[in-house]
Design a protein around this motif. Structure first.
Motif, PDB file in Angstrom:
ATOM      1  N   THR A 359       0.836  -1.200   0.000  1.00 35.92           N
ATOM      2  CA  THR A 359       0.000   0.000   0.000  1.00 35.92           C
ATOM      3  C   THR A 359       0.871   1.250   0.000  1.00 35.92           C
ATOM      4  O   THR A 359       1.799   1.379   0.802  1.00 35.92           O
ATOM      5  CB  THR A 359      -0.919   0.030   1.241  1.00 35.92           C
ATOM      6  N   LEU A 360       0.567   2.157  -0.915  1.00 34.27           N
ATOM      7  CA  LEU A 360       1.161   3.486  -0.942  1.00 34.27           C
ATOM      8  C   LEU A 360       0.077   4.499  -0.567  1.00 34.27           C
ATOM      9  O   LEU A 360      -1.110   4.172  -0.560  1.00 34.27           O
ATOM     10  CB  LEU A 360       1.729   3.794  -2.334  1.00 34.27           C
ATOM     11  N   LEU A 378      -4.449   7.225 -10.876  1.00 30.65           N
ATOM     12  CA  LEU A 378      -3.282   6.442 -10.465  1.00 30.65           C
ATOM     13  C   LEU A 378      -3.707   5.235  -9.641  1.00 30.65           C
ATOM     14  O   LEU A 378      -3.157   4.132  -9.806  1.00 30.65           O
ATOM     15  CB  LEU A 378      -2.325   7.323  -9.651  1.00 30.65           C
ATOM     16  N   GLN A 379      -4.692   5.422  -8.800  1.00 27.80           N
ATOM     17  CA  GLN A 379      -5.189   4.308  -7.967  1.00 27.80           C
ATOM     18  C   GLN A 379      -5.674   3.153  -8.846  1.00 27.80           C
ATOM     19  O   GLN A 379      -5.389   1.971  -8.573  1.00 27.80           O
ATOM     20  CB  GLN A 379      -6.322   4.816  -7.082  1.00 27.80           C
ATOM     21  N   ALA A 380      -6.397   3.488  -9.908  1.00 25.27           N
ATOM     22  CA  ALA A 380      -6.913   2.447 -10.808  1.00 25.27           C
ATOM     23  C   ALA A 380      -5.772   1.727 -11.521  1.00 25.27           C
ATOM     24  O   ALA A 380      -5.812   0.493 -11.707  1.00 25.27           O
ATOM     25  CB  ALA A 380      -7.859   3.081 -11.826  1.00 25.27           C
ATOM     26  N   SER A 381      -4.747   2.458 -11.895  1.00 23.70           N
ATOM     27  CA  SER A 381      -3.597   1.839 -12.571  1.00 23.70           C
ATOM     28  C   SER A 381      -2.851   0.906 -11.632  1.00 23.70           C
ATOM     29  O   SER A 381      -2.526  -0.236 -12.000  1.00 23.70           O
ATOM     30  CB  SER A 381      -2.647   2.927 -13.084  1.00 23.70           C
ATOM     31  N   ASP A 390      -3.886   4.350  -1.051  1.00 21.05           N
ATOM     32  CA  ASP A 390      -4.786   4.933  -0.060  1.00 21.05           C
ATOM     33  C   ASP A 390      -4.857   6.445  -0.314  1.00 21.05           C
ATOM     34  O   ASP A 390      -3.893   7.168  -0.055  1.00 21.05           O
ATOM     35  CB  ASP A 390      -4.256   4.646   1.345  1.00 21.05           C
ATOM     36  N   ILE A 391      -5.983   6.920  -0.808  1.00 24.25           N
ATOM     37  CA  ILE A 391      -6.125   8.344  -1.141  1.00 24.25           C
ATOM     38  C   ILE A 391      -6.568   9.106   0.099  1.00 24.25           C
ATOM     39  O   ILE A 391      -7.611   8.823   0.687  1.00 24.25           O
ATOM     40  CB  ILE A 391      -7.134   8.540  -2.291  1.00 24.25           C
ATOM     41  N   GLN A 392      -5.770  10.080   0.486  1.00 20.87           N
ATOM     42  CA  GLN A 392      -6.092  10.929   1.627  1.00 20.87           C
ATOM     43  C   GLN A 392      -6.098  12.386   1.167  1.00 20.87           C
ATOM     44  O   GLN A 392      -5.089  12.904   0.692  1.00 20.87           O
ATOM     45  CB  GLN A 392      -5.079  10.723   2.754  1.00 20.87           C
ATOM     46  N   THR A 393      -7.237  13.027   1.348  1.00 21.52           N
ATOM     47  CA  THR A 393      -7.406  14.432   0.963  1.00 21.52           C
ATOM     48  C   THR A 393      -7.530  15.275   2.222  1.00 21.52           C
ATOM     49  O   THR A 393      -8.284  14.921   3.134  1.00 21.52           O
ATOM     50  CB  THR A 393      -8.653  14.597   0.075  1.00 21.52           C
ATOM     51  N   ASN A 394      -6.792  16.376   2.260  1.00 22.42           N
ATOM     52  CA  ASN A 394      -6.646  17.137   3.495  1.00 22.42           C
ATOM     53  C   ASN A 394      -6.897  18.626   3.268  1.00 22.42           C
ATOM     54  O   ASN A 394      -6.846  19.128   2.139  1.00 22.42           O
ATOM     55  CB  ASN A 394      -5.210  16.980   4.012  1.00 22.42           C
ATOM     56  N   ASP A 395      -7.143  19.338   4.370  1.00 25.18           N
ATOM     57  CA  ASP A 395      -7.142  20.792   4.255  1.00 25.18           C
ATOM     58  C   ASP A 395      -5.717  21.239   3.959  1.00 25.18           C
ATOM     59  O   ASP A 395      -4.753  20.492   4.163  1.00 25.18           O
ATOM     60  CB  ASP A 395      -7.672  21.450   5.544  1.00 25.18           C
TER      61      ASP A 395
END
Length: 514
Positions: A359-360, A378-381, A390-395
């Protein structure tokens, strides 16, 4: 970097700001906002997602403040729309053969807006203020080679350098002439040196500028320019269509196609692109301290889909994974490409210990919707070769704290970012000098090539050095650069003369309204 952060952080401002600003515009123009067309030759209303927090050009806090530079503050030199350096307050300049001493001849008779002389001593005072270690200016790196600045006579300024710098005229474009003795009042009673002066300023909301009667150069074509903060992309596009604003700086890429066939609006794009989309990884921790992992990520990047889907086709792919756009005249020709190849990516990841089930982490900022879209692609690839993302979106603050400034450790993270810089490699490529990039790439070979390019006035030798530096960037993969994106502005069809720098800075100094 910092200026990009603030630019987007302020995008989500309230719509009431625009309403109030337009009311102010109506008062100052002698009519309502909707009567802009009747006063077309006298007032230009410019909407932007960012407000202006303060007026000192030396300590600007984000990119949109640079819109004020050519309007309020002259420099010795300036960029043109083609990315070439041009005279401004300085009529001409020369250097000695080793580029360690530079002499600038000033236009005679130049004045500040209060009528005082804008002469060689004023230039020296300005540079000494910028060079003072207590002045927190983003220009400091560009000025690092300057040892001293001297007024030879009222119209002659001499620079003595610590080290050769063939790009000094370009390096000083960001130094704007200010009356240092009156800096304490710059936000309440600004004394300017450009074609406009300030008649009203509400921090983070509106700036009203009127023609400067004491301007020494060619008078501006528009009598008044009003900068107003817009609420969001929806209200901004509605305002440009209705004519409530004449210029929209920073059109959301998702809205660009909606203007196709709309004769009332003109889209403005830069002549050369220099807004590099970059994904940063920590080169000092696993797995990206291994070249194979960085190469694998480059091959796993579906650049064409990212450009089409995340950036709505606005820009070009970076096949060679370098920050200079492919059509940049300084782009090296002998570079390997990184085509989308998941089999090669899987093999290289395996060499670096990133195997099936690993996991990245994707780390992006919520204010940048294109980053989230790119992360999903990129996740799909990666999923196709057994690697989880692991997609993390932040303020914005949380996002920046993970990797900024350089020196932070963030193993296994891929951090979405972009660089908004001039097209000249002397300024775009300095991001990769040791100690600068948050990717923690410290290459003495790259530093040496860059220093050699800066030090020579021989253009062929310069290009050889730029080529060598790009080859290192291309082979060592300190960053993933999937695309060079194209910023877009919009104007009413009655407006002409507006242009964009490759990094997205909007220029209004040549604007006119018919």
């Amino acid at each position: 970097m910092t200026r990009v952060v603030h630019k987007h952080r302020l995008r989500a401002a309230a719509g009431l700001v625009l309403v109030g600003a337009l009311a102010l515009t109506g008062c100052s123009a002698g009519g309502s906002a909707s009567s802009t067309s009747s006063a077309a030759s006298s007032v230009l209303t410019v909407g932007a997602s960012s407000g202006i927090p303060q007026l000192n050009p030396a300590i600007r806090t984000f990119a949109f403040e640079e819109t004020l530079f050519p309007l309020l503050w002259t420099g010795l030199t300036k960029w043109d729309a083609a990315g070439k350096i041009q005279p401004d307050l300085a009529a001409s300049w020369t250097s000695n053969t080793d580029a360690t001493s530079w002499t600038f001849r000033l236009n005679p008779g130049a004045k500040f807006s209060d009528g005082s002389a804008l002469d060689a001593q004023a230039v020296v005072d300005t540079f000494n203020y910028y060079l003072d270690p207590s002045t927190a200016t983003q220009e400091s790196n560009k000025l690092a080679t300057i040892s001293s600045v001297t007024a030879v006579d009222p119209t002659t300024v001499q620079f003595t350098l610590k080290a050769a710098n063939a790009f000094l005229p370009e390096s000083i474009t960001g130094v704007r002439m200010i009356k240092v003795s009156d800096l304490a009042d710059i936000n309440s009673k600004p004394i300017t040196s450009g074609p406009y002066t300030v008649s009203a300023f509400t921090p983070d909301s509106t700036v009203t500028m009127v023609q400067n009667p004491d301007y020494w150069g060619t008078p501006a074509k528009v009598k008044e320019i009003d900068l107003v903060k817009t609420a969001d992309s929806t209200s901004a596009t509605t305002s440009i269509r209705s004519g409530d604003i004449n210029v929209l700086a920073g059109l959301a890429l998702s809205d660009v196609s909606s203007f196709n066939g709309d004769s009332s609006v003109t889209l403005v794009k830069p002549q050369s692109l220099s807004q590099a989309v970059t994904w940063e990884v920590d080169m000092t921790s696993a797995p990206f301290n291994n070249l194979a992992a960085r190469q694998a990520l480059a091959y796993a990047t579906d650049r064409a889909t990212i450009l089409k889907t995340a950036y709505y086709g606005q820009g070009v792919v970076s096949d060679t994974n370098t920050m200079l756009a492919p059509d940049n005249p300084f782009h090296a020709t002998d570079l390997q490409s990184y085509p989308y190849d998941l089999d090669k990516a899987k093999a290289l990841f395996a060499q670096a210990g990133v195997t099936d089930g690993s996991t990245l982490t994707w780390w992006s900022a919520s204010a940048f919707p294109e980053q989230a879209a790119a992360g999903q692609i990129l996740q799909a690839s990666l999923a196709k070769i057994g690697i989880k993302l692991d997609i993390q979106t932040n303020d914005t603050a949380t996002w920046a704290a993970k990797f900024y400034p350089a020196g932070q450790s963030y193993p296994g993270y891929i951090i979405a970012n972009y660089q908004s810089v001039p097209a000249s490699p002397a300024f775009s490529m300095n991001f990769l000098l040791s100690g600068r990039c948050e990717c923690n790439w410290n290459s003495t070979a790259y530093d040496a090539a860059f220093a050699s390019a800066i030090a020579t006035t021989d253009t062929a030798a310069q290009q050889a050095d730029w080529d060598a530096a790009q080859k290192l960037e291309n082979e060592e993969v300190p960053l993933i650069t999937p695309v060079i994106s194209a910023p877009v502005a919009a104007t009413s069809s009655s407006v002409s003369g507006v242009w964009l720098e490759g990094g997205g800075q909007v220029h209004l100094e040549d604007a006119s309204v018919n």
